[in-house]
Write a protein that holds these residues in place. Structure first.
Motif, PDB file in Angstrom:
ATOM      1  N   LEU A  96      -4.162   0.186  -7.619  1.00  0.00           N
ATOM      2  CA  LEU A  96      -3.056  -0.717  -7.331  1.00  0.00           C
ATOM      3  C   LEU A  96      -3.535  -1.989  -6.641  1.00  0.00           C
ATOM      4  O   LEU A  96      -2.869  -3.029  -6.691  1.00  0.00           O
ATOM      5  CB  LEU A  96      -2.031  -0.012  -6.433  1.00  0.00           C
ATOM      6  N   ILE A  97      -4.693  -1.878  -5.976  1.00  0.00           N
ATOM      7  CA  ILE A  97      -5.281  -3.008  -5.254  1.00  0.00           C
ATOM      8  C   ILE A  97      -6.581  -3.399  -5.946  1.00  0.00           C
ATOM      9  O   ILE A  97      -7.565  -2.666  -5.902  1.00  0.00           O
ATOM     10  CB  ILE A  97      -5.554  -2.647  -3.776  1.00  0.00           C
ATOM     11  N   ARG A  98      -6.587  -4.554  -6.585  1.00  0.00           N
ATOM     12  CA  ARG A  98      -7.743  -4.971  -7.368  1.00  0.00           C
ATOM     13  C   ARG A  98      -8.973  -5.227  -6.490  1.00  0.00           C
ATOM     14  O   ARG A  98     -10.082  -4.819  -6.827  1.00  0.00           O
ATOM     15  CB  ARG A  98      -7.412  -6.240  -8.152  1.00  0.00           C
ATOM     16  N   GLU A  99      -8.790  -5.909  -5.353  1.00  0.00           N
ATOM     17  CA  GLU A  99      -9.929  -6.349  -4.542  1.00  0.00           C
ATOM     18  C   GLU A  99     -10.432  -5.225  -3.647  1.00  0.00           C
ATOM     19  O   GLU A  99      -9.658  -4.612  -2.893  1.00  0.00           O
ATOM     20  CB  GLU A  99      -9.535  -7.553  -3.695  1.00  0.00           C
ATOM     21  N   ASP A 100     -11.742  -4.996  -3.698  1.00  0.00           N
ATOM     22  CA  ASP A 100     -12.338  -3.909  -2.917  1.00  0.00           C
ATOM     23  C   ASP A 100     -12.137  -4.124  -1.417  1.00  0.00           C
ATOM     24  O   ASP A 100     -11.870  -3.169  -0.681  1.00  0.00           O
ATOM     25  CB  ASP A 100     -13.830  -3.799  -3.244  1.00  0.00           C
ATOM     26  N   ALA A 101     -12.257  -5.360  -0.947  1.00  0.00           N
ATOM     27  CA  ALA A 101     -12.122  -5.623   0.491  1.00  0.00           C
ATOM     28  C   ALA A 101     -10.718  -5.280   0.982  1.00  0.00           C
ATOM     29  O   ALA A 101     -10.549  -4.671   2.051  1.00  0.00           O
ATOM     30  CB  ALA A 101     -12.448  -7.087   0.793  1.00  0.00           C
ATOM     31  N   ARG A 102      -9.704  -5.638   0.227  1.00  0.00           N
ATOM     32  CA  ARG A 102      -8.337  -5.318   0.626  1.00  0.00           C
ATOM     33  C   ARG A 102      -8.088  -3.812   0.554  1.00  0.00           C
ATOM     34  O   ARG A 102      -7.418  -3.231   1.411  1.00  0.00           O
ATOM     35  CB  ARG A 102      -7.343  -6.056  -0.277  1.00  0.00           C
ATOM     36  N   ARG A 103      -8.628  -3.175  -0.486  1.00  0.00           N
ATOM     37  CA  ARG A 103      -8.475  -1.729  -0.628  1.00  0.00           C
ATOM     38  C   ARG A 103      -9.127  -0.997   0.534  1.00  0.00           C
ATOM     39  O   ARG A 103      -8.581  -0.026   1.081  1.00  0.00           O
ATOM     40  CB  ARG A 103      -9.076  -1.286  -1.959  1.00  0.00           C
ATOM     41  N   THR A 104     -10.290  -1.469   0.946  1.00  0.00           N
ATOM     42  CA  THR A 104     -10.996  -0.862   2.073  1.00  0.00           C
ATOM     43  C   THR A 104     -10.216  -1.054   3.371  1.00  0.00           C
ATOM     44  O   THR A 104     -10.116  -0.135   4.199  1.00  0.00           O
ATOM     45  CB  THR A 104     -12.398  -1.474   2.210  1.00  0.00           C
ATOM     46  N   LEU A 105      -9.652  -2.236   3.553  1.00  0.00           N
ATOM     47  CA  LEU A 105      -8.850  -2.504   4.747  1.00  0.00           C
ATOM     48  C   LEU A 105      -7.651  -1.553   4.831  1.00  0.00           C
ATOM     49  O   LEU A 105      -7.363  -0.979   5.891  1.00  0.00           O
ATOM     50  CB  LEU A 105      -8.379  -3.959   4.732  1.00  0.00           C
ATOM     51  N   LEU A 106      -6.963  -1.364   3.720  1.00  0.00           N
ATOM     52  CA  LEU A 106      -5.815  -0.458   3.698  1.00  0.00           C
ATOM     53  C   LEU A 106      -6.240   0.982   3.956  1.00  0.00           C
ATOM     54  O   LEU A 106      -5.544   1.734   4.656  1.00  0.00           O
ATOM     55  CB  LEU A 106      -5.086  -0.564   2.361  1.00  0.00           C
ATOM     56  N   PHE A 107      -7.375   1.379   3.401  1.00  0.00           N
ATOM     57  CA  PHE A 107      -7.878   2.736   3.626  1.00  0.00           C
ATOM     58  C   PHE A 107      -8.199   2.948   5.105  1.00  0.00           C
ATOM     59  O   PHE A 107      -7.799   3.970   5.695  1.00  0.00           O
ATOM     60  CB  PHE A 107      -9.128   2.953   2.770  1.00  0.00           C
ATOM     61  N   ASP A 108      -8.898   1.997   5.705  1.00  0.00           N
ATOM     62  CA  ASP A 108      -9.230   2.112   7.132  1.00  0.00           C
ATOM     63  C   ASP A 108      -7.961   2.160   7.980  1.00  0.00           C
ATOM     64  O   ASP A 108      -7.873   2.921   8.959  1.00  0.00           O
ATOM     65  CB  ASP A 108     -10.105   0.936   7.567  1.00  0.00           C
ATOM     66  N   MET A 109      -6.993   1.364   7.623  1.00  0.00           N
ATOM     67  CA  MET A 109      -5.738   1.331   8.371  1.00  0.00           C
ATOM     68  C   MET A 109      -4.988   2.653   8.236  1.00  0.00           C
ATOM     69  O   MET A 109      -4.450   3.182   9.216  1.00  0.00           O
ATOM     70  CB  MET A 109      -4.875   0.173   7.874  1.00  0.00           C
ATOM     71  N   ASP A 110      -4.972   3.206   7.032  1.00  0.00           N
ATOM     72  CA  ASP A 110      -4.303   4.484   6.803  1.00  0.00           C
ATOM     73  C   ASP A 110      -4.936   5.592   7.639  1.00  0.00           C
ATOM     74  O   ASP A 110      -4.239   6.396   8.283  1.00  0.00           O
ATOM     75  CB  ASP A 110      -4.360   4.829   5.317  1.00  0.00           C
ATOM     76  N   LEU A 111      -6.269   5.639   7.659  1.00  0.00           N
ATOM     77  CA  LEU A 111      -6.958   6.660   8.452  1.00  0.00           C
ATOM     78  C   LEU A 111      -6.656   6.499   9.942  1.00  0.00           C
ATOM     79  O   LEU A 111      -6.438   7.485  10.654  1.00  0.00           O
ATOM     80  CB  LEU A 111      -8.468   6.589   8.210  1.00  0.00           C
ATOM     81  N   ALA A 112      -6.650   5.245  10.410  1.00  0.00           N
ATOM     82  CA  ALA A 112      -6.370   4.993  11.829  1.00  0.00           C
ATOM     83  C   ALA A 112      -4.945   5.419  12.192  1.00  0.00           C
ATOM     84  O   ALA A 112      -4.712   6.003  13.262  1.00  0.00           O
ATOM     85  CB  ALA A 112      -6.582   3.515  12.149  1.00  0.00           C
ATOM     86  N   ILE A 113      -3.996   5.138  11.315  1.00  0.00           N
ATOM     87  CA  ILE A 113      -2.613   5.534  11.569  1.00  0.00           C
ATOM     88  C   ILE A 113      -2.494   7.054  11.648  1.00  0.00           C
ATOM     89  O   ILE A 113      -1.804   7.601  12.526  1.00  0.00           O
ATOM     90  CB  ILE A 113      -1.681   4.965  10.478  1.00  0.00           C
ATOM     91  N   LEU A 120       1.779  -4.617   3.586  1.00  0.00           N
ATOM     92  CA  LEU A 120       0.544  -5.128   2.985  1.00  0.00           C
ATOM     93  C   LEU A 120       0.353  -4.557   1.580  1.00  0.00           C
ATOM     94  O   LEU A 120      -0.016  -5.281   0.650  1.00  0.00           O
ATOM     95  CB  LEU A 120      -0.664  -4.780   3.860  1.00  0.00           C
ATOM     96  N   LEU A 121       0.589  -3.255   1.440  1.00  0.00           N
ATOM     97  CA  LEU A 121       0.466  -2.631   0.122  1.00  0.00           C
ATOM     98  C   LEU A 121       1.445  -3.257  -0.858  1.00  0.00           C
ATOM     99  O   LEU A 121       1.097  -3.549  -2.012  1.00  0.00           O
ATOM    100  CB  LEU A 121       0.724  -1.122   0.251  1.00  0.00           C
ATOM    101  N   ARG A 122       2.654  -3.520  -0.410  1.00  0.00           N
ATOM    102  CA  ARG A 122       3.664  -4.143  -1.249  1.00  0.00           C
ATOM    103  C   ARG A 122       3.240  -5.568  -1.656  1.00  0.00           C
ATOM    104  O   ARG A 122       3.465  -6.002  -2.802  1.00  0.00           O
ATOM    105  CB  ARG A 122       4.994  -4.189  -0.503  1.00  0.00           C
ATOM    106  N   THR A 123       2.628  -6.298  -0.734  1.00  0.00           N
ATOM    107  CA  THR A 123       2.218  -7.673  -1.001  1.00  0.00           C
ATOM    108  C   THR A 123       1.053  -7.748  -1.980  1.00  0.00           C
ATOM    109  O   THR A 123       1.012  -8.619  -2.857  1.00  0.00           O
ATOM    110  CB  THR A 123       1.825  -8.363   0.320  1.00  0.00           C
ATOM    111  N   TRP A 124       0.095  -6.831  -1.835  1.00  0.00           N
ATOM    112  CA  TRP A 124      -1.145  -6.909  -2.607  1.00  0.00           C
ATOM    113  C   TRP A 124      -1.160  -6.087  -3.885  1.00  0.00           C
ATOM    114  O   TRP A 124      -2.009  -6.305  -4.752  1.00  0.00           O
ATOM    115  CB  TRP A 124      -2.315  -6.443  -1.736  1.00  0.00           C
ATOM    116  N   SER A 125      -0.238  -5.163  -4.035  1.00  0.00           N
ATOM    117  CA  SER A 125      -0.338  -4.238  -5.166  1.00  0.00           C
ATOM    118  C   SER A 125       0.012  -4.909  -6.472  1.00  0.00           C
ATOM    119  O   SER A 125       0.780  -5.875  -6.519  1.00  0.00           O
ATOM    120  CB  SER A 125       0.562  -3.016  -4.945  1.00  0.00           C
ATOM    121  N   GLU A 126      -0.585  -4.371  -7.561  1.00  0.00           N
ATOM    122  CA  GLU A 126      -0.336  -4.848  -8.920  1.00  0.00           C
ATOM    123  C   GLU A 126       0.183  -3.677  -9.739  1.00  0.00           C
ATOM    124  O   GLU A 126      -0.469  -2.639  -9.837  1.00  0.00           O
ATOM    125  CB  GLU A 126      -1.629  -5.388  -9.550  1.00  0.00           C
ATOM    126  N   LEU A 127       1.338  -3.841 -10.344  1.00  0.00           N
ATOM    127  CA  LEU A 127       1.927  -2.778 -11.165  1.00  0.00           C
ATOM    128  C   LEU A 127       2.018  -3.233 -12.624  1.00  0.00           C
ATOM    129  O   LEU A 127       2.066  -4.415 -12.902  1.00  0.00           O
ATOM    130  CB  LEU A 127       3.313  -2.414 -10.646  1.00  0.00           C
TER     131      LEU A 127
END
Length: 227
Positions: free
Chosen positions: A179-196, A220-227
């Motif tokens: 859903l997130i094309r860019e690796d950097a954004r995907r990594t940021l969301l993953f790190d944030m999810d784990l922290a939460i 953020l997921l809503r803003t960056w995601s591609e469907l």
């Protein structure tokens, strides 16, 4: 992001899958290669359209959907039907980068390959060689995991499989359009999810700060995601 996902399949599931695919008819692995990959690839593969490949692939895909670490890291939009390969007797796959687009003829699935995944189906002490070597901006990574574990990495990475000199390396491999094309954004969301998740365990999921952070994650997921 390069991530090991442990125990995608448990021991019984690996044994069931191996019994299924080991008894099947294997073919030249270059059936699914691009022109560049075909020059470097020597292995065996289950034909994509074989009933065994479809049944085994369904087992893998079901296991992925129930694995929260994979789902959080990959944020999958579409998972390409899993393929299965076997390396033995010096088989190897030289340096290559996976094709950007994959098309599955039987299902009509067409994806952009954001992530590559290898699910190991043989114990590492049962064969020599066969390491998956992945190169990225942080260096060279050598991967050889227990049966049932998966490695997830950007499909844009240069990688190879070292020659197998004893035994056989068996695995499943596939690609994910995230859903997130860019690796950097995907990594940021993953790190944030784990922290939460860690904070929620410490202070409770109903804490106002957790609610706020969770909302920020989804915005953020809503803003960056591609469907």
């Amino acid at each position: 992001m390069l991530l090991q996902v442990p125990k995608v399949l448990n021991g019984d599931e690996v044994a069931r899958l191996r019994a299924l695919i080991d008894a099947a008819a294997w073919a030249d692995g270059n059936a699914t290669s691009g022109s560049q990959s075909a020059l470097a690839k020597v292995n065996l593969q289950l034909p994509e359209d074989s009933p065994v490949a479809r049944e085994a692939g369904a087992i893998v895909r079901e296991a992925l959907t129930r694995n929260p670490l994979f789902m959080s890291a990959a944020l999958p939009h579409t998972v390409y039907p899993p393929l299965f390969n076997r390396y033995r007797g010096g088989d190897a796959f030289g340096d290559h980068i996976d094709n950007a687009i994959r098309f599955h003829r039987d299902t009509g699935i067409r994806i952009r390959t954001d992530l590559s995944a290898t699910l190991f189906l043989a114990e590492p002490d049962s064969y020599d060689g066969g390491e998956l070597i992945i190169e990225d901006t942080f260096g060279v990574h050598e991967v050889k995991l227990p049966a049932g574990d998966l490695i997830l990495y950007p499909a844009s990475s240069l990688h190879r499989v070292e020659p197998v000199t004893r035994g056989e390396r068996v695995g499943s491999f596939f690609w994910i359009q995230s859903l997130i094309r860019e690796d950097a954004r995907r990594t940021l969301l993953f790190d944030m999810d784990l922290a939460i998740q860690k904070l929620a365990q410490a202070v409770g999921p109903g804490d106002p700060a957790i609610v706020s952070l969770t909302g920020t994650y989804h915005n953020l997921l809503r803003t960056w995601s591609e469907l």
